[in-house]
Design a protein around this motif. Sequence first.
Motif, PDB file in Angstrom:
ATOM      1  N   TYR C  18       0.704  -1.167   0.041  1.00 40.57           N
ATOM      2  CA  TYR C  18       0.208   0.100   0.100  1.00 40.57           C
ATOM      3  C   TYR C  18       0.849   1.224  -0.049  1.00 40.57           C
ATOM      4  O   TYR C  18       0.616   2.272  -0.963  1.00 40.57           O
ATOM      5  CB  TYR C  18      -0.760  -0.066   1.229  1.00 40.57           C
ATOM      6  CG  TYR C  18      -1.990   0.999   1.178  1.00 40.57           C
ATOM      7  CD1 TYR C  18      -3.073   0.849   0.395  1.00 40.57           C
ATOM      8  CD2 TYR C  18      -1.665   2.267   1.938  1.00 40.57           C
ATOM      9  CE1 TYR C  18      -4.199   1.813   0.557  1.00 40.57           C
ATOM     10  CE2 TYR C  18      -2.774   3.211   1.968  1.00 40.57           C
ATOM     11  CZ  TYR C  18      -3.975   2.963   1.292  1.00 40.57           C
ATOM     12  OH  TYR C  18      -4.779   3.978   1.083  1.00 40.57           O
ATOM     13  N   ALA C  19       1.930   1.251   0.988  1.00 34.72           N
ATOM     14  CA  ALA C  19       2.805   2.325   0.911  1.00 34.72           C
ATOM     15  C   ALA C  19       3.432   2.495  -0.498  1.00 34.72           C
ATOM     16  O   ALA C  19       3.627   3.852  -0.826  1.00 34.72           O
ATOM     17  CB  ALA C  19       3.863   2.260   2.038  1.00 34.72           C
ATOM     18  N   LEU C  20       3.827   1.542  -1.050  1.00 38.58           N
ATOM     19  CA  LEU C  20       4.636   1.457  -2.445  1.00 38.58           C
ATOM     20  C   LEU C  20       3.574   2.046  -3.504  1.00 38.58           C
ATOM     21  O   LEU C  20       4.018   2.829  -4.253  1.00 38.58           O
ATOM     22  CB  LEU C  20       4.902   0.075  -2.937  1.00 38.58           C
ATOM     23  CG  LEU C  20       6.203  -0.438  -2.438  1.00 38.58           C
ATOM     24  CD1 LEU C  20       6.670  -1.762  -3.152  1.00 38.58           C
ATOM     25  CD2 LEU C  20       7.318   0.483  -3.501  1.00 38.58           C
ATOM     26  N   THR C  22       0.990   4.070  -2.840  1.00 34.00           N
ATOM     27  CA  THR C  22       0.274   5.366  -2.736  1.00 34.00           C
ATOM     28  C   THR C  22       1.248   6.642  -2.457  1.00 34.00           C
ATOM     29  O   THR C  22       0.952   7.584  -2.296  1.00 34.00           O
ATOM     30  CB  THR C  22      -0.701   5.518  -1.656  1.00 34.00           C
ATOM     31  OG1 THR C  22      -0.144   5.143  -0.330  1.00 34.00           O
ATOM     32  CG2 THR C  22      -1.820   4.326  -2.062  1.00 34.00           C
ATOM     33  N   GLY C  23       2.574   6.090  -2.159  1.00 31.60           N
ATOM     34  CA  GLY C  23       3.346   6.883  -1.634  1.00 31.60           C
ATOM     35  C   GLY C  23       4.169   8.050  -2.711  1.00 31.60           C
ATOM     36  O   GLY C  23       3.970   7.518  -3.786  1.00 31.60           O
TER      37      GLY C  23
END
Lengths: 493, 178, 99
Positions: C18-20, C22-23
């Motif tokens: 998820y971090a990958l 949306t970041g």
Amino acid sequence: MLLLFIVLPLAVAALMPLLHRLNRWLPDALAALTMLGTLLLGIAHIRLIGAGHIYYWDSALYGLPIRLSLMMDGFSLLLLLTISMVSFFACVFSVNYMEHYGGKGAYYALFLIMVAGMNGLVLTTDLFSLYVFLEVAAIASYALVAFGQKHDEVEAAFKYLMLSAVATTGILLATALVYLMTGTLGFAELAAAARAGFDPRLLGLLLAFFLMGFGLKAAIVPFHAWLPDAHPSAPAPISAMLSGVVIKVSGIYALVRVVYNVFGLPVGVSQALLALGALSMVLGALIALGQTDFKRMLAYSSISQVGYIVIGLALGTPLAIMGALFHLFNHATFKGLLFLDAGATEYATGTRELSKLGGINNRLPITGLTTTIGTFSIAGVPPFNGFWSKLLIIVALVQAGQLGLAALAVGTSVLTLWYFLLIQRRAFFGKLAAGMEKIKEVPFYMSFATVGLAALCLAVGLCYPWVADNLIQPGMTSLTNAIGVNGFSLFGN
Amino acid sequence: MDFINLSLLVLMTGLACAAVFLRDLVRSAISLALMSALMAVVLYRLNSPYAAVFELSVVAGLITVLFVSVIALTKEEDQVREAGWPLYVFPLALAAFGLADLLVMRALFSSYQPAGYAAVGESFGATLWGVRSLDILGQVAVIFAGVFGVLALLREKPQTARQKQDAEKAKDGGEKLW
Amino acid sequence: MVTTYLIFAGLFFFIGLYALLTGRNMIRLLIGLEIMTKAVVLVFIMAGYLRGEEFLTQSYIITFIVVEVTLMAVALALVITAYRNTGSLDVRGLARLKG
């Protein structure tokens, strides 16, 4: 001595910074010689690996408590030869081409480590070591893509790194689950465990992870986004390596080794790969048609050509696998050649925008001629090597009753010829473009590499029966044995 | 599953979320380090002391040092504003995924029985060096790749011929002024 | 017991991914990647514990950690190079190529 395939490039790589201090040309010479050495070593193994023969190499090194076991079959040998062949010519090309980049010592070191990683990947006998060598090759290639340190190169490398790291993490998670279920990661033991039975739902999950992970490494269509950035941004010899070899070793070889040798070829995988392969083949060619950048066009064309290979492998008949493996080898030669030619063109003219080029054939006769040979090979014009492999794949498709796919393959082939002739017409023939009056043919070593690869394209096409018998046939046999086309099957149809 | 490990895993999940959503990058990196430290405890409790040491010293230690030094070198962390929506969508996405995760894992693994045994040496050292020798070679290769990769990426930018000329001109000019 | 660990492994994988996805900050993407790798460590070590093969799985994990550190070092070197070029850590600044 299978270990030499890994240790030799690695040792030379470790010495590079020192060699660079001693003499300016020493790194060039030694890198090319090392690649030539592994090529000869590979050729020496051809007679050892007959059809269906597997060569195990196992060592207890002089009483040390160390055990290295490596394995070579026809499929590994074919890949080993492809790797060392393309990397030899790419190394020779680099002698002149990499001059203005600086940092040649580090460049050759990374190049050799990438080769060592791929050789290790091809020779390993278990899933975890496969992951480790996959990362060796990948980490070296990230640095090589960004070697020029400019904006585009760094951007492409970062994207490549992120996507590729997600793929390998997924692969490793699936590997961990495989270990959890079977208690082993060796290919042979896993095949036995899979034969004993595997929860089909779990098998589906694992296969999905492996397909996505290795599919991304091979740039099969829904997972291809990084390739058209990464391959053109790299220095030309590295583009040739990435498109010619790396996607095949860390994508296709690894996928086939894991899925076919361990799980056989379940119908679902075959269907999925056929669909994705056809999609890659057609979409890659269509997008390539619209490109204005020479190298970017070649990159999309790689996606398209990998589609052919995937289709052949997914079909799974002996003839189709033979065609696919042959095409894998051939694509390495002509795509390597075309990327080197694109590099030579850029080196001579300072641009790779097709719209700015024109009529340079008279100024760059050698580059022009070799590009023409590469074009004919990739488009499947007889007697060049691409003709035979495409023919085999198409015949196999027809035999298997996949007439639609066969028609698509023929159509894509025509499309390929079309967009490569476009390059030829725009860049090499016609009126001389403005500002191209003073360009000169590229230096000796660059021409040597392109001429060598072009000669290989022609020679392989002419000596097709010898190549098929000695190189392709053993590879095919090891795969057909694995998926049980001749007799036994892992997952009773 | 004992209670301590379960609570450690829950804490780790919380720290992971913090590492993703904390605005300050240094704090994110520290959350990640804490998560790794808790992971080391879990590893230790799962009979894996060597892996725990590596997790603690290398992952929680070295990687955090790498992260923090790059953050300090770039000093621009407050200029990159993360988008707002991922934070609001996240609980929903996490809940949905968690439910699917729960159902899938239960369906696949609730009747799990360990089967088959791999070749293992009689000590950790014997296993690492004797059974996984090829991985050690791979480690050496990876470290080489990392060293040369960093050297290549952080080397002085190669100057173009034009830049070199300019630089020399500037130098000459400077000397003439003297 | 197996299911609980696997569920948490799945969660780590998801949070990292998820971090990958949306970041925007390059360093945060790498933090996401690090979180994903925790899933792998957890599954291997748990499997070794259950089978009584901790020596083997620890060998795997130590190799994995070495690979991971090297990958991070190269990735961070790339981040620094990108920062030298664009003066920012924003991945959106890296959107010149069309993919």
